[in-house]
Design a protein around this motif. Sequence first.
Motif: not given
Length: 327
Positions: A161-182, A309-314
Amino acid sequence: MKYWRILLLVLLAGGLATSASAEEVVVYTSVDRMFSEPILQKFEKDTGIKVLAMYDVEASKTVGLVNRLIAEKRRPRADVFWNSEVIRTIQLLKEDVLTPYKSVYYDDFPATFKDKDGYWTGFAGRARVLLINATMIQERDLPPSILDFTKPEWKGKVTIAYPLFGTTAMHVAALYDYIGTEKTEAYLKGLAANDVLVVDGNSVTRDLVVQGKVPVGFTDTDDAQVAIDKGDPVQMIFPDSTGMGTLLIPNTVMMIKGAPHPETGKKLIDYLLSPETEKALQEGESAQIPLRKGSSPPGFKAMEVDYAKVAGYLEPSAKFCQEIFMR
């Protein structure tokens, strides 16, 4: 004289009708209508309180309702927000849209799934899963991690799903938190380069897998369960079982600051957080995962994340995804 007595009785009757009609509650919910409406209808039947509900739109999911709540902040129309996830709930807290309310069931839930000051409480979770078309591939064909979908053999075979919305956006933000931005941004670029099919919502990814348009789709447990219950030739997979684990996403419920019907709002929140409602969501079509203390383990490895923390990456993750997956 008789005329005035009749008129008085009519006015009193009208006043009683007005008083009765005041027993209502306005709820906004991003939970799919097919899952949330039966719960709200039962609350209405059990309590006699009229429920005025506003449901989500699949393409924008939680985002549309969150933006509406922020826009209405000066003159709130909603009493309660029943959100299908948690990150946008934290955004509403930062925007000063919420007011604390600790339900009679507040202590039933672990600290991970609630705000310490009572601004929101999480319950009945879902998980981010893979849905595969069993006529096209088998579970053994899948890579050990979702991060491997950037490899050439998966080119054009995955939908999300388009990763700007819903749980997909949250999933992407969680990856930022878990494995890092790069690493996350390299992964997203790799998905785009590998022709990942980006569509409007998790139910669409599910349907594409069911139809055999692609063998693998990212979705949520509730959407996947609908296809399974229909007998479609699909299988639900909890990814990264030996690695980072599967993202667990609680529903959240909260009181809106300045709610027009705060007392009925509290009653609705208590109802949603009750063991009976969580059990109904677990046993219903959405097959939600109970989160209260003492519940059975979910049966999969959950990703360890800090939702705040995940919210901060949204915001940064949404900006990057908009550039990468521009449509």
